[in-house]
Scaffold this active site. Structure first.
Site, short mmCIF file in Angstrom:
data_model
loop_
_atom_site.label_atom_id
_atom_site.label_comp_id
_atom_site.label_asym_id
_atom_site.label_seq_id
_atom_site.Cartn_x
_atom_site.Cartn_y
_atom_site.Cartn_z
N CYS A 100 0.76 -1.06 0.20
CA CYS A 100 -0.06 -0.09 -0.04
C CYS A 100 0.89 1.12 0.08
O CYS A 100 1.16 1.65 1.15
CB CYS A 100 -0.72 0.15 1.25
SG CYS A 100 -2.08 -1.77 1.49
N CYS A 101 1.26 1.71 -1.13
CA CYS A 101 2.37 2.65 -1.37
C CYS A 101 2.09 4.03 -1.06
O CYS A 101 3.06 4.99 -1.09
CB CYS A 101 3.16 2.17 -2.63
SG CYS A 101 2.14 2.53 -3.96
N PRO B 227 1.16 7.83 -0.39
CA PRO B 227 1.72 8.50 -1.58
C PRO B 227 3.14 8.73 -2.00
O PRO B 227 3.38 9.37 -2.94
CB PRO B 227 1.35 10.28 -1.02
CG PRO B 227 1.51 9.96 0.32
CD PRO B 227 1.26 8.77 0.73
N GLY B 228 3.67 7.43 -1.66
CA GLY B 228 5.19 7.24 -2.27
C GLY B 228 6.32 7.79 -1.36
O GLY B 228 7.35 7.63 -1.76
N CYS C 32 -1.93 3.46 11.18
CA CYS C 32 -2.07 4.70 11.81
C CYS C 32 -3.27 4.79 12.79
O CYS C 32 -3.68 5.69 13.19
CB CYS C 32 -2.46 5.65 10.61
SG CYS C 32 -1.42 5.59 9.37
#
Length: 582
Positions: free
Chosen positions: A383-384, A386-387, A508
């Site tokens: 699950c990348c 926003p990079g 999170c």
């Protein structure tokens, strides 16, 4: 330089020459002086008044020197002296009373008529024959400048009269005189004791916290919330709950205090009842308010230096020259910078556009540090978006090996592609696929990073809508998805890898249902084990929570909270899992 002090020069007493010339001074002084009993009484000079005071003091000393059993004989002798003085007359022919003239019946010098010097000298001669000049005057008996005797019995208070008798006669005051008279020291002590008792009573009243009745709560619900009243009630309630046995109200249970505390916290911080209940289960009372307060404050802005293009020292110097106030993030990070304030937009500087740094939360650096990627490895970021973590992995790998950046949301992949191009990452492949089906598509990775989608209860400062839009079903739905993703991540790892075989799971969220419960489920479903994350700070994970019991190895996991570590990005939990050989 001022005038020098002349010790031989005595200051003038009484009204001077200018004061006597002023008109109306007699009328003004008359308001402050006692009226004379007899207008025909003799007006004595200042020297005569002092002589009269000496005469009275010496007569009293002579009476005290005699062994008198009580003070009645003294008063009798005084009466005889008065009778003896009645025969004397003044120069005008009017009878005078020496005691009254010396004590209280004297008028002020301003109101006296001028007497001839011959009369004064005659009186002085008579007084000098009776008394010598060696007698010392008592300060209490000398009259003031305006002719008012300070020792007159009419003007003295009862306490002062009693003290004067004791000093003159050397005997204790009789019980009859002292019954109605209390010394000032005793009065002060009694007043201080009364004040102390009042303060103690006030403190006890403040310490005793009384729960509001049902009618009062209904009235408060009908009106707009009074935040100051609610905040004070939260403090009082917390104090009672921390020492419940001694501070509680009689007949009240702990559950009643807790229910009121939940209502007040939900109203003051704008949380739903469900989420407040979850937080009270997770944190102790002393830590609960700190966590809620930390969620109201935004976390500091942090940068990650892109070492593929620059060094942290050069980047810091360039930003400082542009008016950015910053510091190194901490000893645990070699690339992070924390920004306090900036005179330029931090996301639009030439350095940012050139790819020298990435705006990234401090806590989002920790999962990559726990993953510890090595050069020339195959790594999956499931699950990348926003990079930020993907580019950090490429930075640590020095653009070697292969990184597969995957995300199920196609719209979020646009930001991933833009950041990778800007930062100069060349070893990454971007894919759009459902993570639960990933092992069927591609597998055999050395390491997998799973930043699973969650409820976001650890980043409420970034998204305050989490306070009210999450319920029990949302938590369980996220937990179910996370269980499927973690099993897929474990199946995508090559267990026979020489350098890898590791999975890092992070969220999170601070909920136990989304962290320990999910990892404990994976330990039961797959042949894996937990290994230390390599992070020196952070709190240990739960091995038992309420009625649930988890695997003891969950102690090696790490929890991060906004009120203890001042981090954002995923203030949740990190677990590092090792895929064992089958």
């Amino acid at each position: 330089m001022g005038r020098k002090l002349d010790p031989n020069r005595q200051a003038k007493r009484g009204p001077g020459r200018k004061a006597r010339k002023q008109r109306g001074a007699e009328q003004e002084l008359a308001h402050f002086l006692p009226p004379a009993l007899d207008d025909n009484a003799t007006k004595l000079s200042g020297h005569a008044r002092r002589r009269a005071a000496k005469r009275r003091i010496k007569s009293e000393k002579l009476q005290t020197n005699k062994n008198v059993p009580n003070h009645q004989n003294v008063t009798a002798k005084r009466k005889t002296l008065k009778k003896a003085n009645k025969g004397k007359s003044s120069p005008d022919g009017s009878p005078t009373n020496s005691s009254t003239d010396a004590a209280t019946q004297l008028a002020s010098p301003a109101l006296k008529k001028k007497r001839s010097r011959t009369e004064e000298s005659e009186e002085d001669k008579e007084e000098s024959m009776a008394f010598s000049d060696e007698d010392d005057l008592s300060e209490d008996e000398i009259m003031d400048d305006y002719g008012v005797a300070s020792s007159s019995d009419e003007e003295l208070l009862p306490i002062e009269r009693a003290a004067q008798k004791q000093k003159m006669e050397g005997q204790d005051i009789s019980e009859d005189d002292s019954e109605d008279e209390t010394p000032p020291s005793k009065q002060r002590t009694e007043q201080e004791e009364e004040k102390d008792t009042d303060l103690k009573l006030n403190m006890e009243a403040e310490e005793c916290f009384v729960l509001p009745s049902g009618q009062e709560i209904e009235k408060e619900a009908a009106q707009p919330p009074d935040l100051q009243l609610i905040h004070q009630r939260i403090k009082d309630n917390m104090e009672v709950l921390q020492d419940f046995s001694s501070k509680r109200e009689k007949g009240r249970s702990r559950q009643e205090y807790l229910s009121l505390l939940h209502q007040d916290l939900a109203a003051y911080y704008s949380y739903s009842d469900f989420l407040i209940g979850k937080m009270t289960e997770l944190f102790p009372l002393s830590e609960l308010v700190e966590f809620l307060e930390a969620n109201e404050v935004s976390r500091p802005v942090t940068l990650r230096t892109n070492t593929l293009k620059t060094r942290r020292r050069d980047l810091a110097q360039a930003l400082i020259n542009r008016g950015v106030n910053l510091d190194p993030l901490g000893k645990w990070s070699k690339t992070g910078l924390v920004v306090y304030d900036s005179s330029v937009p931090i996301g639009a500087t030439p350095e940012y556009l050139a790819g020298h740094y990435m705006l990234q939360g401090a806590s989002s650096l920790l999962p990559v540090m726990a993953l510890a990627p090595q050069e020339n490895e195959r790594i999956l970021d499931m699950c990348c978006a926003p990079g930020g973590k993907t580019s950090y992995i490429a930075q640590l790998m020095k653009n070697t090996g292969v990184i597969l950046a995957n995300d199920s949301n196609a719209e979020r992949l646009h930001s991933v592609v833009g950041n990778l191009h800007r930062l100069g990452v060349t070893n990454t492949v971007v894919s759009h696929c459902d993570g639960r089906q990933f092992p069927k598509v591609l597998g055999g990775f050395d390491r997998v990073l799973l930043d699973a989608p969650c409820s976001g209860t650890g980043v409420i400062s970034k998204d305050p809508t989490v306070k009210t839009n999450k319920d029990e079903k949302d938590i369980l739905r996220c937990a179910h998805l996370q269980k499927e993703l973690i099993l897929s991540a474990i199946d995508s790892v090559n267990a026979t890898s020489e350098t890898g075989g590791y999975i890092v799971y992070c969220t999170c969220s601070v909920m136990v249902e989304e962290n320990e419960w999910v990892v404990d489920y994976a330990l039961k479903k797959r042949n894996v084990r937990l290994v230390p994350t390599g992070l020196d700070f952070g709190k240990e994970g739960f091995t038992r929570f309420r009625e649930r019991r988890f695997h003891p190895s969950l102690k090696s996991t790490r929890r991060f909270y906004p009120h203890t570590h001042n981090m954002d990005g995923f203030c949740g939990q990190i677990e590092k899992i090792f895929q064992c050989h089958s």
